[in-house]
Design a protein around this motif. Structure first.
Motif, PDB file in Angstrom:
ATOM      1  N   GLU A  68       0.874  -1.185   0.000  1.00 36.92           N
ATOM      2  CA  GLU A  68       0.000   0.000   0.000  1.00 36.92           C
ATOM      3  C   GLU A  68       0.904   1.225   0.000  1.00 36.92           C
ATOM      4  O   GLU A  68       1.805   1.339   0.823  1.00 36.92           O
ATOM      5  CB  GLU A  68      -0.879  -0.010   1.266  1.00 36.92           C
ATOM      6  N   ARG A  71      -2.035   5.162   0.939  1.00 39.18           N
ATOM      7  CA  ARG A  71      -3.412   4.671   1.091  1.00 39.18           C
ATOM      8  C   ARG A  71      -4.034   4.159  -0.214  1.00 39.18           C
ATOM      9  O   ARG A  71      -5.263   4.213  -0.382  1.00 39.18           O
ATOM     10  CB  ARG A  71      -4.310   5.741   1.699  1.00 39.18           C
ATOM     11  N   THR A  99      -1.735  -9.499   1.348  1.00 38.10           N
ATOM     12  CA  THR A  99      -1.267  -8.212   1.872  1.00 38.10           C
ATOM     13  C   THR A  99      -0.201  -8.536   2.909  1.00 38.10           C
ATOM     14  O   THR A  99      -0.449  -9.341   3.804  1.00 38.10           O
ATOM     15  CB  THR A  99      -2.436  -7.453   2.543  1.00 38.10           C
ATOM     16  N   GLN A 102       0.398  -5.505   7.948  1.00 37.90           N
ATOM     17  CA  GLN A 102      -0.774  -5.529   8.833  1.00 37.90           C
ATOM     18  C   GLN A 102      -1.346  -4.131   9.029  1.00 37.90           C
ATOM     19  O   GLN A 102      -2.406  -3.963   9.613  1.00 37.90           O
ATOM     20  CB  GLN A 102      -0.417  -6.204  10.179  1.00 37.90           C
ATOM     21  N   ARG A 103      -0.626  -3.092   8.494  1.00 29.82           N
ATOM     22  CA  ARG A 103      -1.121  -1.711   8.633  1.00 29.82           C
ATOM     23  C   ARG A 103      -1.929  -1.269   7.410  1.00 29.82           C
ATOM     24  O   ARG A 103      -2.561  -0.218   7.436  1.00 29.82           O
ATOM     25  CB  ARG A 103       0.074  -0.757   8.790  1.00 29.82           C
ATOM     26  N   GLU A 105      -4.668  -0.540   5.204  1.00 33.52           N
ATOM     27  CA  GLU A 105      -6.120  -0.502   5.446  1.00 33.52           C
ATOM     28  C   GLU A 105      -6.918  -0.237   4.180  1.00 33.52           C
ATOM     29  O   GLU A 105      -8.108  -0.489   4.140  1.00 33.52           O
ATOM     30  CB  GLU A 105      -6.454   0.647   6.408  1.00 33.52           C
ATOM     31  N   TYR A 106      -6.284   0.315   3.167  1.00 33.92           N
ATOM     32  CA  TYR A 106      -7.033   0.816   2.011  1.00 33.92           C
ATOM     33  C   TYR A 106      -6.790   0.022   0.727  1.00 33.92           C
ATOM     34  O   TYR A 106      -7.714  -0.217  -0.038  1.00 33.92           O
ATOM     35  CB  TYR A 106      -6.691   2.299   1.763  1.00 33.92           C
ATOM     36  N   THR A 129      -4.023 -11.521   4.938  1.00 34.58           N
ATOM     37  CA  THR A 129      -2.949 -10.617   5.376  1.00 34.58           C
ATOM     38  C   THR A 129      -1.920 -11.448   6.132  1.00 34.58           C
ATOM     39  O   THR A 129      -2.283 -12.203   7.043  1.00 34.58           O
ATOM     40  CB  THR A 129      -3.515  -9.520   6.304  1.00 34.58           C
TER      41      THR A 129
END
Ligand SMILES: Cc1cc2nc3c(=O)[nH]c(=O)nc-3n(C[C@H](O)[C@H](O)[C@H](O)COP(=O)(O)O)c2cc1C
Length: 164
Positions: A68, A71, A99, A102-103, A105-106, A129
């Protein structure tokens, strides 16, 4: 594309864990694709695009692992997907998403939206993830640790069953 990428390591680990009758081929030419331009689809396609579409055509299923950035999904990946919007080879392919942060989000949600818009068959249970952020593990180390190996094996099994 980054040397030492956790996403690359995760994909290579998946390849190490795949059963003998499953061939995993990693696409390594993201950085050879020109910026998407619909005008370039009218004549002879650029060679890297022809190669990409042919690889996709021969694949039974697709696994995407993307960082990512700001974002969103990585721009190079979105560019590749844009080249596949008009490709007859892409619709209905089962797709799994990995993914490694683990951070993030988008990007996973954006990717799913784009892929379903492109008529891919996103296999929801095969979207995982792996908490690799902050660990610099090699593909062999990931494949050797059951915390990561078990979900990666499941991803392959789910894709195999989605292919039928
Ligand atoms: C320019 C830049 C922007 C980033 N933006 C985000 C972000 O918005 N959200 C996030 O979770 N991580 C962000 N990251 C962290 C990367 O997603 C993370 O390091 C990722 O695991 C890198 O994948 P790789 O190991 O395959 O290179 C950013 C990293 C860079 C270099």
């Amino acid at each position: 594309m980054r040397a030492g990428s956790s996403n690359t390591a995760a994909l290579e680990a998946l390849s190490l864990l795949a059963p003998i009758d499953v061939t995993v081929r990693r696409y390594t030419e993201l950085d050879t694709l020109p910026a998407f331009n619909p005008d370039l689809e009218r004549g002879a396609l650029p060679e890297p695009v022809t190669r990409l579409r042919s690889l996709i055509g021969r694949a039974d299923a697709i696994v995407i692992s993307s960082p990512e950035y700001a974002r969103g999904m990585a721009g190079a990946l979105k560019n590749m997907l844009d080249w596949l919007v008009g490709a007859l080879e892409f619709p209905d392919k089962p797709v799994a998403l990995i993914t490694t942060s683990q951070r993030a989000e988008y990007a996973p949600g954006q990717l799913k939206l784009v892929l379903t818009t492109m008529s891919a068959r996103v296999v929801e249970e095969a979207c995982i993830t792996l908490p690799l952020l902050g660990k610099t593990l090699s593909a062999a180390e990931i494949a050797g640790d059951d915390e990561f190996a078990a979900p990666l094996r499941t991803v392959v099994a789910l894709l195999v069953s989605a292919v039928g």
